[in-house]
Design a protein around this motif. Structure first.
Motif, PDB file in Angstrom:
ATOM      1  N   HIS A   1      -0.908   9.110 -12.652  1.00 42.50           N
ATOM      2  CA  HIS A   1      -0.826  10.480 -13.160  1.00 42.50           C
ATOM      3  C   HIS A   1       0.519  11.122 -12.839  1.00 42.50           C
ATOM      4  N   GLU A   2       1.139  10.710 -11.734  1.00 43.44           N
ATOM      5  CA  GLU A   2       2.473  11.215 -11.402  1.00 43.44           C
ATOM      6  C   GLU A   2       3.500  10.647 -12.382  1.00 43.44           C
ATOM      7  N   ARG A   3       3.423   9.346 -12.589  1.00 41.17           N
ATOM      8  CA  ARG A   3       4.332   8.659 -13.506  1.00 41.17           C
ATOM      9  C   ARG A   3       4.197   9.191 -14.928  1.00 41.17           C
ATOM     10  N   LEU A   4       2.950   9.412 -15.360  1.00 35.01           N
ATOM     11  CA  LEU A   4       2.716   9.873 -16.722  1.00 35.01           C
ATOM     12  C   LEU A   4       3.336  11.245 -16.955  1.00 35.01           C
ATOM     13  N   ARG A   5       3.127  12.167 -16.036  1.00 33.84           N
ATOM     14  CA  ARG A   5       3.700  13.502 -16.212  1.00 33.84           C
ATOM     15  C   ARG A   5       5.229  13.460 -16.249  1.00 33.84           C
ATOM     16  N   LEU A   6       5.816  12.687 -15.351  1.00 38.99           N
ATOM     17  CA  LEU A   6       7.277  12.626 -15.330  1.00 38.99           C
ATOM     18  C   LEU A   6       7.816  11.867 -16.541  1.00 38.99           C
ATOM     19  N   HIS A   7       7.061  10.895 -17.042  1.00 37.39           N
ATOM     20  CA  HIS A   7       7.462  10.211 -18.272  1.00 37.39           C
ATOM     21  C   HIS A   7       7.506  11.209 -19.438  1.00 37.39           C
ATOM     22  N   LEU A   8       6.511  12.061 -19.528  1.00 40.08           N
ATOM     23  CA  LEU A   8       6.479  13.051 -20.611  1.00 40.08           C
ATOM     24  C   LEU A   8       7.604  14.066 -20.459  1.00 40.08           C
ATOM     25  N   VAL A   9       7.909  14.421 -19.228  1.00 38.29           N
ATOM     26  CA  VAL A   9       9.047  15.315 -18.995  1.00 38.29           C
ATOM     27  C   VAL A   9      10.343  14.623 -19.404  1.00 38.29           C
ATOM     28  N   ALA A  10      10.496  13.357 -18.994  1.00 37.87           N
ATOM     29  CA  ALA A  10      11.732  12.620 -19.278  1.00 37.87           C
ATOM     30  C   ALA A  10      11.938  12.392 -20.766  1.00 37.87           C
ATOM     31  N   THR A  11      10.844  12.251 -21.509  1.00 36.93           N
ATOM     32  CA  THR A  11      10.953  11.992 -22.952  1.00 36.93           C
ATOM     33  C   THR A  11      10.820  13.267 -23.776  1.00 36.93           C
ATOM     34  N   GLY A  12      10.733  14.421 -23.099  1.00 32.98           N
ATOM     35  CA  GLY A  12      10.692  15.692 -23.807  1.00 32.98           C
ATOM     36  C   GLY A  12       9.395  15.956 -24.549  1.00 32.98           C
ATOM     37  N   ARG A  13       8.294  15.349 -24.110  1.00 31.63           N
ATOM     38  CA  ARG A  13       7.026  15.497 -24.822  1.00 31.63           C
ATOM     39  C   ARG A  13       6.206  16.664 -24.256  1.00 31.63           C
ATOM     40  N   GLN A  14       6.760  17.838 -24.385  1.00 28.27           N
ATOM     41  CA  GLN A  14       6.060  19.035 -23.942  1.00 28.27           C
ATOM     42  C   GLN A  14       4.734  19.210 -24.680  1.00 28.27           C
ATOM     43  N   ASP A  15       4.662  18.710 -25.905  1.00 28.49           N
ATOM     44  CA  ASP A  15       3.443  18.845 -26.713  1.00 28.49           C
ATOM     45  C   ASP A  15       2.272  18.071 -26.118  1.00 28.49           C
ATOM     46  N   LEU A  16       2.541  17.040 -25.323  1.00 33.08           N
ATOM     47  CA  LEU A  16       1.483  16.228 -24.720  1.00 33.08           C
ATOM     48  C   LEU A  16       1.240  16.568 -23.250  1.00 33.08           C
ATOM     49  N   LEU A  17       2.203  17.204 -22.634  1.00 33.59           N
ATOM     50  CA  LEU A  17       2.157  17.412 -21.194  1.00 33.59           C
ATOM     51  C   LEU A  17       1.006  18.320 -20.767  1.00 33.59           C
ATOM     52  N   GLU A  18       0.734  19.364 -21.533  1.00 30.47           N
ATOM     53  CA  GLU A  18      -0.307  20.310 -21.141  1.00 30.47           C
ATOM     54  C   GLU A  18      -1.663  19.627 -21.000  1.00 30.47           C
ATOM     55  N   ASP A  19      -2.001  18.705 -21.915  1.00 32.77           N
ATOM     56  CA  ASP A  19      -3.279  17.991 -21.839  1.00 32.77           C
ATOM     57  C   ASP A  19      -3.394  17.212 -20.524  1.00 32.77           C
ATOM     58  N   VAL A  20      -2.323  16.566 -20.145  1.00 30.63           N
ATOM     59  CA  VAL A  20      -2.339  15.745 -18.934  1.00 30.63           C
ATOM     60  C   VAL A  20      -2.446  16.632 -17.697  1.00 30.63           C
ATOM     61  N   VAL A  21      -1.675  17.717 -17.676  1.00 31.73           N
ATOM     62  CA  VAL A  21      -1.716  18.618 -16.521  1.00 31.73           C
ATOM     63  C   VAL A  21      -3.106  19.231 -16.372  1.00 31.73           C
ATOM     64  N   GLU A  22      -3.719  19.624 -17.473  1.00 36.01           N
ATOM     65  CA  GLU A  22      -5.064  20.188 -17.428  1.00 36.01           C
ATOM     66  C   GLU A  22      -6.067  19.161 -16.903  1.00 36.01           C
ATOM     67  N   PHE A  23      -5.930  17.904 -17.319  1.00 42.47           N
ATOM     68  CA  PHE A  23      -6.802  16.824 -16.864  1.00 42.47           C
ATOM     69  C   PHE A  23      -6.676  16.650 -15.345  1.00 42.47           C
ATOM     70  N   VAL A  24      -5.450  16.669 -14.855  1.00 46.57           N
ATOM     71  CA  VAL A  24      -5.206  16.496 -13.422  1.00 46.57           C
ATOM     72  C   VAL A  24      -5.696  17.711 -12.647  1.00 46.57           C
ATOM     73  N   ARG A  25      -5.444  18.915 -13.187  1.00 43.70           N
ATOM     74  CA  ARG A  25      -5.873  20.136 -12.506  1.00 43.70           C
ATOM     75  C   ARG A  25      -7.390  20.172 -12.345  1.00 43.70           C
ATOM     76  N   ALA A  26      -8.108  19.682 -13.347  1.00 44.70           N
ATOM     77  CA  ALA A  26      -9.565  19.671 -13.308  1.00 44.70           C
ATOM     78  C   ALA A  26     -10.120  18.582 -12.401  1.00 44.70           C
ATOM     79  N   LYS A  27      -9.229  17.775 -11.822  1.00 40.94           N
ATOM     80  CA  LYS A  27      -9.604  16.690 -10.903  1.00 40.94           C
ATOM     81  C   LYS A  27     -10.570  15.706 -11.563  1.00 40.94           C
ATOM     82  N   LYS A  28     -10.329  15.449 -12.833  1.00 39.86           N
ATOM     83  CA  LYS A  28     -11.127  14.458 -13.542  1.00 39.86           C
ATOM     84  C   LYS A  28     -10.662  13.054 -13.147  1.00 39.86           C
ATOM     85  N   GLU A  29     -11.557  12.106 -13.224  1.00 44.04           N
ATOM     86  CA  GLU A  29     -11.209  10.721 -12.926  1.00 44.04           C
ATOM     87  C   GLU A  29     -10.951   9.978 -14.227  1.00 44.04           C
ATOM     88  N   ALA A  30      -9.804   9.353 -14.315  1.00 47.26           N
ATOM     89  CA  ALA A  30      -9.495   8.552 -15.496  1.00 47.26           C
ATOM     90  C   ALA A  30     -10.322   7.276 -15.464  1.00 47.26           C
TER      91      ALA A  30
END
Length: 408
Positions: A301-330
């Motif tokens: 989850h750390e790698r995924l968020r930073l990958h989205l930041v590095a590739t400029g994918r702000q459109d996808l980042l919110e979904d991932v951050v919300e998933f992590v904030r909710a403490k859901k298990e992948a």
């Protein structure tokens, strides 16, 4: 009368430190080291709560030499520390924050550790009081280590014992242009330039105190200051180390500790303007220093968020951050007879998103917690052997020494 050089100069920068300063100074008086072997240099940074007056009262009655300097407020902890360092005469210096306190044997044990091992920096075990403290580096006392083969990169606060000749040789001072992370910059440089680092883990040397009034010497700062801090630390690491495994090991720290929190739960509360600004501030840092070797050292989850930041994918980042904030298990996706495990965080194998599977691939340490995973012992052994070979290459070592020499 011949003046003897003190072993330790205890440097205290103090701003609006009452009543915590009382316990701080009492902990200095309670040190088991001979008081003739220490000096105290206290800098009152424009306090209005009686801090300066209490320091002067302490100096008048203390058994050890105490120098009190009173100055106008500098706006941060770097100025007072630099003033104190300029006055220090000890073989070692220790930076003590005015709202914290020392363990009773702290200075005696740390000086003995440095003298016995000839090391330039000594870390003493830290315990939090009403706040958290770093834990991963206190497993056992270590006479000699370095920043690459230990977890000390995750404790970059200034509250450590430093050999003063090291600091003077490299003209090291705290960066007064930074209002947060200045201690990380100073300590990382000391780690990289040091002839060895020691760890005292069998005695609590430092009590990190959380103030009930919420005030601290170090200002929390805005998110822009956090990016300034990350940029400064990444630049220092790049200046002192050539590209390669050693640099990547240390780059994990600013990415994980300073940059990633800006894209954690607080990101969901940011305005759209602030979110765009954070992406803009992160872009040059990820372009320069984010790579696969840094990425693989992080959890998915750390790698995924930073990958989205590095590739400029702000459109996808919110979904991932919300998933992590909710403490859901992948959910786990096991392949290759259980030897490969992916964690299906948002957008996993979503064709329009186009995120590589490798971003979701769990490393052995993370994957071991999932039932059914079978570690590829042969593959892991080969990877480790390859890394050892790369680290041992003469050209790499020569370049590393050349980089440090050039930076010096």
């Amino acid at each position: 009368m011949t003046l003897t050089q003190p072993d330790v100069s205890v440097i205290i920068g103090a701003y609006e430190a009452m009543p915590y300063l009382v316990d701080c100074l009492a902990s200095v008086e309670a040190q088991t080291i001979d008081h003739a072997r220490i000096e105290v240099i206290a800098v009152d940074d424009g306090s209005t709560d009686g801090t300066g007056e209490y320091l002067e009262e302490f100096a008048a009655r203390a058994a050890m030499p105490v120098t009190v300097i009173r100055q106008d407020n500098s706006g941060g902890p770097s100025g007072p520390r630099n003033v104190g360092l300029g006055k220090a005469a000890g073989r070692y210096v220790f930076f003590l924050d005015a709202d914290d306190r020392l363990g009773p044997e702290a200075l005696q044990r740390m000086v003995a550790m440095a003298d016995e091992n000839g090391t330039d920096v000594v870390l003493g075990k830290v315990e939090g009081v009403n706040r958290s403290a770093p834990k991963s580096m206190w497993g056992t006392s270590v006479g000699r280590t370095d920043v690459f083969s230990s977890n000390i990169k995750f404790t970059l606060s200034a509250q450590k014992l430093f050999r003063r000749s090291l600091l003077e040789h490299h003209s090291m001072r705290f960066d007064e242009s930074l209002f947060t992370g200045e201690d990380a910059l100073f300590t990382m440089e000391a780690y990289l330039r040091a002839d060895g680092v020691s760890v005292v883990a069998d005695h609590t040397c430092y009590y990190l105190v959380g103030r009930e009034d919420g005030k601290h010497v170090t200002k929390s700062g805005s998110y822009v200051l956090r990016f300034d801090s990350a940029r400064a630390l990444m630049t220092l690491i790049a200046d002192l180390l050539p590209p390669g495994p050693k640099r990547d090991v240390l780059m994990v720290r600013p990415f994980l500790v300073t940059l990633l929190p800006q894209f954690g739960p607080r990101y969901l509360r940011d305005t759209e303007e602030v979110r765009r600004h954070k992406m803009e501030l992160a872009r040059p840092l990820t372009q320069m220093y984010w790579n696969e070797d840094v990425a693989r050292r992080l959890r998915v989850h750390e790698r995924l968020r930073l990958h989205l930041v590095a590739t400029g994918r702000q459109d996808l980042l919110e979904d991932v951050v919300e998933f992590v904030r909710a403490k859901k298990e992948a959910s786990a996706v096991l392949e290759r007879k259980g030897r490969r495990l992916y964690l299906a965080y948002p957008h996993f194998r979503d064709a329009p998103a186009g995120i590589p599977d490798s971003v979701y691939l769990a490393g052995p340490r993370e994957a071991r917690t999932f039932p059914g995973y079978r570690e590829d012992i042969v593959g892991t052994f080969v990877q480790r052997a390859a890394r050892k070979v790369r680290r041992a290459l003469p050209a790499r070592d020569g370049a590393a020494r050349g980089g440090r020499a050039a930076a010096a």
